[in-house]
Design a protein around this motif. Structure first.
Motif, PDB file in Angstrom:
ATOM      1  N   UNK A  47       0.789  -1.226   0.000  1.00 47.20           N
ATOM      2  CA  UNK A  47       0.000   0.000   0.000  1.00 47.20           C
ATOM      3  C   UNK A  47       0.829   1.288   0.000  1.00 47.20           C
ATOM      4  N   UNK A  48       2.064   1.195   0.408  1.00 47.85           N
ATOM      5  CA  UNK A  48       2.937   2.354   0.656  1.00 47.85           C
ATOM      6  C   UNK A  48       2.335   3.287   1.711  1.00 47.85           C
ATOM      7  N   UNK A  49       1.483   2.728   2.554  1.00 46.75           N
ATOM      8  CA  UNK A  49       0.899   3.496   3.648  1.00 46.75           C
ATOM      9  C   UNK A  49       1.841   3.419   4.842  1.00 46.75           C
ATOM     10  N   UNK A  50       2.465   4.523   5.227  1.00 46.77           N
ATOM     11  CA  UNK A  50       3.455   4.490   6.300  1.00 46.77           C
ATOM     12  C   UNK A  50       2.883   4.147   7.673  1.00 46.77           C
ATOM     13  N   UNK A  51       1.561   4.188   7.816  1.00 40.35           N
ATOM     14  CA  UNK A  51       0.999   3.869   9.126  1.00 40.35           C
ATOM     15  C   UNK A  51       1.122   2.391   9.475  1.00 40.35           C
ATOM     16  N   UNK A  52       1.510   1.557   8.512  1.00 40.68           N
ATOM     17  CA  UNK A  52       1.803   0.153   8.821  1.00 40.68           C
ATOM     18  C   UNK A  52       3.078   0.019   9.652  1.00 40.68           C
ATOM     19  N   UNK A  53       3.896   1.061   9.660  1.00 37.00           N
ATOM     20  CA  UNK A  53       5.183   1.018  10.340  1.00 37.00           C
ATOM     21  C   UNK A  53       5.140   1.925  11.560  1.00 37.00           C
ATOM     22  N   UNK A  54       5.576   1.393  12.689  1.00 33.04           N
ATOM     23  CA  UNK A  54       5.592   2.139  13.934  1.00 33.04           C
ATOM     24  C   UNK A  54       6.585   3.305  13.868  1.00 33.04           C
ATOM     25  N   UNK A  55       6.331   4.306  14.689  1.00 31.81           N
ATOM     26  CA  UNK A  55       7.292   5.407  14.815  1.00 31.81           C
ATOM     27  C   UNK A  55       8.392   5.068  15.818  1.00 31.81           C
ATOM     28  N   UNK A  56       8.224   3.956  16.533  1.00 33.25           N
ATOM     29  CA  UNK A  56       9.208   3.518  17.532  1.00 33.25           C
ATOM     30  C   UNK A  56      10.591   3.399  16.885  1.00 33.25           C
ATOM     31  N   UNK A  57      11.590   3.928  17.544  1.00 35.32           N
ATOM     32  CA  UNK A  57      12.991   3.911  17.060  1.00 35.32           C
ATOM     33  C   UNK A  57      13.141   4.528  15.666  1.00 35.32           C
ATOM     34  N   UNK A  58      12.257   5.467  15.353  1.00 33.32           N
ATOM     35  CA  UNK A  58      12.329   6.194  14.086  1.00 33.32           C
ATOM     36  C   UNK A  58      12.104   5.287  12.866  1.00 33.32           C
ATOM     37  N   UNK A  59      11.442   4.145  13.069  1.00 35.74           N
ATOM     38  CA  UNK A  59      11.281   3.159  12.010  1.00 35.74           C
ATOM     39  C   UNK A  59      10.503   3.706  10.812  1.00 35.74           C
ATOM     40  N   UNK A  60       9.450   4.453  11.070  1.00 33.12           N
ATOM     41  CA  UNK A  60       8.634   4.967   9.964  1.00 33.12           C
ATOM     42  C   UNK A  60       9.431   5.928   9.085  1.00 33.12           C
ATOM     43  N   UNK A  61      10.185   6.773   9.710  1.00 31.80           N
ATOM     44  CA  UNK A  61      11.017   7.711   8.961  1.00 31.80           C
ATOM     45  C   UNK A  61      12.080   6.979   8.149  1.00 31.80           C
ATOM     46  N   UNK A  62      12.656   5.941   8.739  1.00 34.75           N
ATOM     47  CA  UNK A  62      13.697   5.175   8.050  1.00 34.75           C
ATOM     48  C   UNK A  62      13.148   4.446   6.829  1.00 34.75           C
ATOM     49  N   UNK A  63      12.007   3.777   6.974  1.00 37.11           N
ATOM     50  CA  UNK A  63      11.464   2.988   5.865  1.00 37.11           C
ATOM     51  C   UNK A  63      11.090   3.887   4.696  1.00 37.11           C
ATOM     52  N   UNK A  64      10.740   5.124   4.973  1.00 38.18           N
ATOM     53  CA  UNK A  64      10.351   6.042   3.900  1.00 38.18           C
ATOM     54  C   UNK A  64      11.551   6.537   3.102  1.00 38.18           C
ATOM     55  N   UNK A  65      12.753   6.227   3.557  1.00 37.04           N
ATOM     56  CA  UNK A  65      13.970   6.561   2.806  1.00 37.04           C
ATOM     57  C   UNK A  65      14.233   5.578   1.674  1.00 37.04           C
TER      58      UNK A  65
END
Length: 82
Positions: A47-65
């Motif tokens: 889906x490329x929906x970032x809400x599937x990824x937690x913000x814990x340990x900056x994971x959401x920001x990292x995956x979007x890179x």
């Protein structure tokens, strides 16, 4: 007129290593928060929906890179043993 040449897509080894490191961090963050990391990552990839990824340990920001095409290429190469 169409060109019949096959397009190739290649990542440098450094980029592949960066993607693998990011995936490991994201996987661990999802697991730490009690999620099923594989299911969450599949949901994100489809889906490329970032809400599937937690913000814990900056994971959401990292995956979007990571571009989804890059991510799929690294995953397939790893799975197929190339």
């Amino acid at each position: 007129m169409f060109d019949d040449k096959t397009m190739t897509f290649s990542l440098g080894q450094n980029r592949e290593d960066d993607i693998k490191q990011i995936l490991t961090i994201v996987y661990d963050a999802l697991k730490e928060k009690g999620y099923n990391p594989i299911s969450q990552l599949v949901g994100y990839i489809l889906s490329e929906d970032p809400t599937y990824i937690t913000t814990h340990n900056n994971a959401r920001s990292l995956i979007r890179r990571i571009d989804r095409d890059e991510l799929l290429q690294v995953l397939l190469k790893s799975y197929l043993g190339e």
